[in-house]
Motif scaffolding. Structure first.
Motif, PDB file in Angstrom:
ATOM      1  N   ARG A  80       0.838  -1.210   0.000  1.00  0.00           N
ATOM      2  CA  ARG A  80       0.000   0.000   0.000  1.00  0.00           C
ATOM      3  C   ARG A  80       0.865   1.249   0.000  1.00  0.00           C
ATOM      4  NH1 ARG A  80      -2.973  -2.776   4.200  1.00  0.00           N
ATOM      5  NH2 ARG A  80      -4.859  -3.754   3.358  1.00  0.00           N
ATOM      6  N   LEU A  81       1.919   1.231   0.841  1.00  0.00           N
ATOM      7  CA  LEU A  81       2.796   2.397   0.890  1.00  0.00           C
ATOM      8  C   LEU A  81       3.473   2.640  -0.455  1.00  0.00           C
ATOM      9  CD1 LEU A  81       4.443   1.906   4.415  1.00  0.00           C
ATOM     10  CD2 LEU A  81       2.730   3.599   3.758  1.00  0.00           C
ATOM     11  N   LYS A  82       3.893   1.550  -1.120  1.00  0.00           N
ATOM     12  CA  LYS A  82       4.522   1.705  -2.428  1.00  0.00           C
ATOM     13  C   LYS A  82       3.527   2.272  -3.443  1.00  0.00           C
ATOM     14  CE  LYS A  82       8.015  -1.923  -1.922  1.00  0.00           C
ATOM     15  NZ  LYS A  82       8.500  -3.239  -2.412  1.00  0.00           N
ATOM     16  N   VAL A  83       2.284   1.747  -3.389  1.00  0.00           N
ATOM     17  CA  VAL A  83       1.258   2.239  -4.313  1.00  0.00           C
ATOM     18  C   VAL A  83       0.958   3.704  -4.032  1.00  0.00           C
ATOM     19  CG1 VAL A  83      -1.172   2.021  -4.970  1.00  0.00           C
ATOM     20  CG2 VAL A  83       0.234  -0.024  -4.708  1.00  0.00           C
ATOM     21  N   LEU A  84       0.798   4.049  -2.722  1.00  0.00           N
ATOM     22  CA  LEU A  84       0.505   5.442  -2.375  1.00  0.00           C
ATOM     23  C   LEU A  84       1.650   6.364  -2.769  1.00  0.00           C
ATOM     24  CD1 LEU A  84      -1.100   4.978   1.158  1.00  0.00           C
ATOM     25  CD2 LEU A  84      -2.267   5.606  -0.951  1.00  0.00           C
ATOM     26  N   LYS A  85       2.892   5.891  -2.556  1.00  0.00           N
ATOM     27  CA  LYS A  85       4.038   6.717  -2.928  1.00  0.00           C
ATOM     28  C   LYS A  85       4.091   6.925  -4.437  1.00  0.00           C
ATOM     29  CE  LYS A  85       9.020   7.222  -2.359  1.00  0.00           C
ATOM     30  NZ  LYS A  85       9.198   7.642  -3.761  1.00  0.00           N
ATOM     31  N   ALA A  86       3.854   5.814  -5.187  1.00  0.00           N
ATOM     32  CA  ALA A  86       3.849   5.942  -6.644  1.00  0.00           C
ATOM     33  C   ALA A  86       2.747   6.879  -7.102  1.00  0.00           C
ATOM     34  CB  ALA A  86       3.683   4.558  -7.283  1.00  0.00           C
ATOM     35  N   ARG A  87       1.556   6.762  -6.455  1.00  0.00           N
ATOM     36  CA  ARG A  87       0.446   7.646  -6.827  1.00  0.00           C
ATOM     37  C   ARG A  87       0.765   9.092  -6.484  1.00  0.00           C
ATOM     38  NH1 ARG A  87      -5.144   7.182  -3.701  1.00  0.00           N
ATOM     39  NH2 ARG A  87      -3.860   8.297  -2.190  1.00  0.00           N
ATOM     40  N   ASP A  88       1.344   9.300  -5.262  1.00  0.00           N
ATOM     41  CA  ASP A  88       1.707  10.662  -4.870  1.00  0.00           C
ATOM     42  C   ASP A  88       2.760  11.243  -5.802  1.00  0.00           C
ATOM     43  OD1 ASP A  88      -0.069  10.532  -2.796  1.00  0.00           O
ATOM     44  OD2 ASP A  88       1.425  10.035  -1.278  1.00  0.00           O
ATOM     45  N   ASP A  89       3.725  10.394  -6.204  1.00  0.00           N
ATOM     46  CA  ASP A  89       4.749  10.869  -7.134  1.00  0.00           C
ATOM     47  C   ASP A  89       4.125  11.295  -8.457  1.00  0.00           C
ATOM     48  OD1 ASP A  89       6.665  10.399  -5.248  1.00  0.00           O
ATOM     49  OD2 ASP A  89       7.287   8.464  -6.066  1.00  0.00           O
ATOM     50  N   MET A  90       3.162  10.477  -8.922  1.00  0.00           N
ATOM     51  CA  MET A  90       2.484  10.817 -10.175  1.00  0.00           C
ATOM     52  C   MET A  90       1.672  12.100 -10.022  1.00  0.00           C
ATOM     53  SD  MET A  90       3.312   8.775 -12.566  1.00  0.00           S
ATOM     54  CE  MET A  90       2.023   9.180 -13.735  1.00  0.00           C
ATOM     55  N   ILE A  91       1.017  12.248  -8.843  1.00  0.00           N
ATOM     56  CA  ILE A  91       0.214  13.453  -8.616  1.00  0.00           C
ATOM     57  C   ILE A  91       1.103  14.684  -8.565  1.00  0.00           C
ATOM     58  CG2 ILE A  91      -1.197  14.647  -6.900  1.00  0.00           C
ATOM     59  CD1 ILE A  91      -2.444  11.964  -6.206  1.00  0.00           C
ATOM     60  N   VAL A  92       2.253  14.541  -7.873  1.00  0.00           N
ATOM     61  CA  VAL A  92       3.174  15.678  -7.781  1.00  0.00           C
ATOM     62  C   VAL A  92       3.676  16.067  -9.156  1.00  0.00           C
ATOM     63  CG1 VAL A  92       5.443  16.385  -6.942  1.00  0.00           C
ATOM     64  CG2 VAL A  92       3.862  15.219  -5.407  1.00  0.00           C
ATOM     65  N   VAL A  93       4.068  15.047  -9.951  1.00  0.00           N
ATOM     66  CA  VAL A  93       4.556  15.330 -11.309  1.00  0.00           C
ATOM     67  C   VAL A  93       3.466  15.981 -12.143  1.00  0.00           C
ATOM     68  CG1 VAL A  93       5.366  14.276 -13.441  1.00  0.00           C
ATOM     69  CG2 VAL A  93       6.301  13.519 -11.264  1.00  0.00           C
ATOM     70  N   SER A  94       2.227  15.418 -12.034  1.00  0.00           N
ATOM     71  CA  SER A  94       1.110  15.982 -12.798  1.00  0.00           C
ATOM     72  C   SER A  94       0.791  17.397 -12.341  1.00  0.00           C
ATOM     73  CB  SER A  94      -0.128  15.088 -12.634  1.00  0.00           C
ATOM     74  OG  SER A  94       0.131  13.793 -13.128  1.00  0.00           O
ATOM     75  N   ASP A  95       0.795  17.595 -10.990  1.00  0.00           N
ATOM     76  CA  ASP A  95       0.507  18.932 -10.466  1.00  0.00           C
ATOM     77  C   ASP A  95       1.549  19.939 -10.922  1.00  0.00           C
ATOM     78  OD1 ASP A  95      -1.708  17.987  -9.250  1.00  0.00           O
ATOM     79  OD2 ASP A  95      -0.880  17.907  -7.225  1.00  0.00           O
ATOM     80  N   LEU A  96       2.822  19.543 -10.883  1.00  0.00           N
ATOM     81  CA  LEU A  96       3.872  20.452 -11.326  1.00  0.00           C
ATOM     82  C   LEU A  96       3.730  20.767 -12.807  1.00  0.00           C
ATOM     83  CD1 LEU A  96       6.967  19.008  -9.428  1.00  0.00           C
ATOM     84  CD2 LEU A  96       5.766  21.141  -8.962  1.00  0.00           C
ATOM     85  N   HIS A  97       3.387  19.734 -13.581  1.00  0.00           N
ATOM     86  CA  HIS A  97       3.228  19.946 -15.021  1.00  0.00           C
ATOM     87  C   HIS A  97       2.068  20.902 -15.292  1.00  0.00           C
ATOM     88  CE1 HIS A  97       3.352  19.148 -19.276  1.00  0.00           C
ATOM     89  NE2 HIS A  97       2.091  18.732 -19.261  1.00  0.00           N
ATOM     90  N   ILE A  98       0.938  20.626 -14.604  1.00  0.00           N
ATOM     91  CA  ILE A  98      -0.235  21.490 -14.790  1.00  0.00           C
ATOM     92  C   ILE A  98       0.052  22.900 -14.297  1.00  0.00           C
ATOM     93  CG2 ILE A  98      -2.612  21.857 -14.050  1.00  0.00           C
ATOM     94  CD1 ILE A  98      -2.906  18.812 -13.931  1.00  0.00           C
ATOM     95  N   LEU A  99       0.740  22.976 -13.129  1.00  0.00           N
ATOM     96  CA  LEU A  99       1.035  24.287 -12.565  1.00  0.00           C
ATOM     97  C   LEU A  99       1.949  25.092 -13.491  1.00  0.00           C
ATOM     98  CD1 LEU A  99       0.462  25.982 -10.073  1.00  0.00           C
ATOM     99  CD2 LEU A  99       2.526  25.026  -9.028  1.00  0.00           C
ATOM    100  N   ASN A 100       2.921  24.410 -14.083  1.00  0.00           N
ATOM    101  CA  ASN A 100       3.810  25.111 -15.013  1.00  0.00           C
ATOM    102  C   ASN A 100       3.040  25.628 -16.231  1.00  0.00           C
ATOM    103  OD1 ASN A 100       6.129  24.756 -13.511  1.00  0.00           O
ATOM    104  ND2 ASN A 100       6.571  22.757 -14.385  1.00  0.00           N
ATOM    105  N   ILE A 101       2.106  24.809 -16.726  1.00  0.00           N
ATOM    106  CA  ILE A 101       1.297  25.244 -17.872  1.00  0.00           C
ATOM    107  C   ILE A 101       0.443  26.449 -17.493  1.00  0.00           C
ATOM    108  CG2 ILE A 101      -0.581  24.577 -19.407  1.00  0.00           C
ATOM    109  CD1 ILE A 101       0.505  21.749 -19.360  1.00  0.00           C
ATOM    110  N   ILE A 102      -0.212  26.355 -16.305  1.00  0.00           N
ATOM    111  CA  ILE A 102      -1.089  27.444 -15.881  1.00  0.00           C
ATOM    112  C   ILE A 102      -0.290  28.716 -15.633  1.00  0.00           C
ATOM    113  CG2 ILE A 102      -2.653  28.216 -14.063  1.00  0.00           C
ATOM    114  CD1 ILE A 102      -3.537  25.345 -13.727  1.00  0.00           C
ATOM    115  N   CYS A 103       0.876  28.540 -14.990  1.00  0.00           N
ATOM    116  CA  CYS A 103       1.695  29.719 -14.697  1.00  0.00           C
ATOM    117  C   CYS A 103       2.136  30.418 -15.974  1.00  0.00           C
ATOM    118  CB  CYS A 103       2.927  29.306 -13.881  1.00  0.00           C
ATOM    119  SG  CYS A 103       2.543  28.896 -12.168  1.00  0.00           S
ATOM    120  N   SER A 104       2.367  29.640 -17.014  1.00  0.00           N
ATOM    121  CA  SER A 104       2.785  30.255 -18.272  1.00  0.00           C
ATOM    122  C   SER A 104       1.630  30.932 -18.984  1.00  0.00           C
ATOM    123  CB  SER A 104       3.400  29.182 -19.182  1.00  0.00           C
ATOM    124  OG  SER A 104       2.423  28.224 -19.554  1.00  0.00           O
TER     125      SER A 104
END
Length: 216
Positions: A80-104
């Protein structure tokens, strides 16, 4: 009539044979009783040891089963921890990607603040690096505003107090005395969106509220 020596010897032998027979029968009886008691005690000891052995292995089996459950629980938790970490990593990457797009895409001025205030004089506060871009947007928005509202407006960019450089963009619009503020930064828009989506998120996580009577 006196007994002869032969008769006496005969009687003595007869008595000895009787005594020996009695002794043998008594010995056999004692042996039989001892054998019976031995078998009974042996059965009791065997049964006692069998019960102890069964209890010992039942205890061992329970310990092994408990150990297996603990190991399984640990493995499940690790998974579960591995799945949650992988999901959180994906969310962080997605959030950063979206945030960079929005900021631009969000460094410019939203003119809603002008329409919300409807003041003849307003002050705009933005990031220092966005001053030129915001000024260009203001020049365009003033034309649209005057044409729409049929009223003049004077817009000034605050050159003394800028928005923090770590926000993604947008502006804050104040009336002339600075007592009324309209926040049009990206962060304020996201906060507003989060508040509006909170009931839907709560329903998705916890299901409908059975105590709620009105849905409007």
């Amino acid at each position: 009539m006196a007994l002869s020596d032969a008769d006496v010897q005969k009687q003595i032998k007869h008595m000895m044979a009787f005594i020996e027979q009695e002794a043998n029968e008594k010995a056999e009886e004692i042996d039989a009783k001892a054998e019976e008691e031995f078998n009974i005690e042996k059965g009791r000891l065997v049964q006692t040891q069998r019960v102890k052995i069964m209890e010992f292995y039942e205890k061992k089996e329970k310990q092994i089963e408990q150990h297996k459950k603990i190991q399984m629980s640990n493995l499940l938790n690790q998974s579960r921890l591995k799945v949650l970490k992988a999901r959180d990593d994906m969310i962080v990457v997605s959030d950063l990607h979206i945030l960079n797009i929005i900021c631009s895409k969000y460094p410019y001025l939203y003119p809603q603040g002008f329409y919300q205030l409807l003041e003849p004089k307003v002050t705009v506060r933005c990031r220092q690096q966005d001053v030129e871009m915001v000024q260009a947007a203001i020049d365009k928005d003033i034309i649209v505003y005057k044409d729409t509202v049929k009223s003049n407006i004077v817009v000034r960019i605050d050159q003394n107090r800028f928005l923090a450089s770590d926000i993604c963009g947008g502006v804050e619009v104040y009336n002339d005395n600075g007592k009324i503020k309209v926040a049009n930064t990206l962060e304020s828009r996201l906060d507003l969106m989060a508040q509006q989506m909170m009931p839907e998120v709560r329903k998705s996580l916890f299901g409908p509220n059975p105590n709620r009577k009105f849905l409007d």
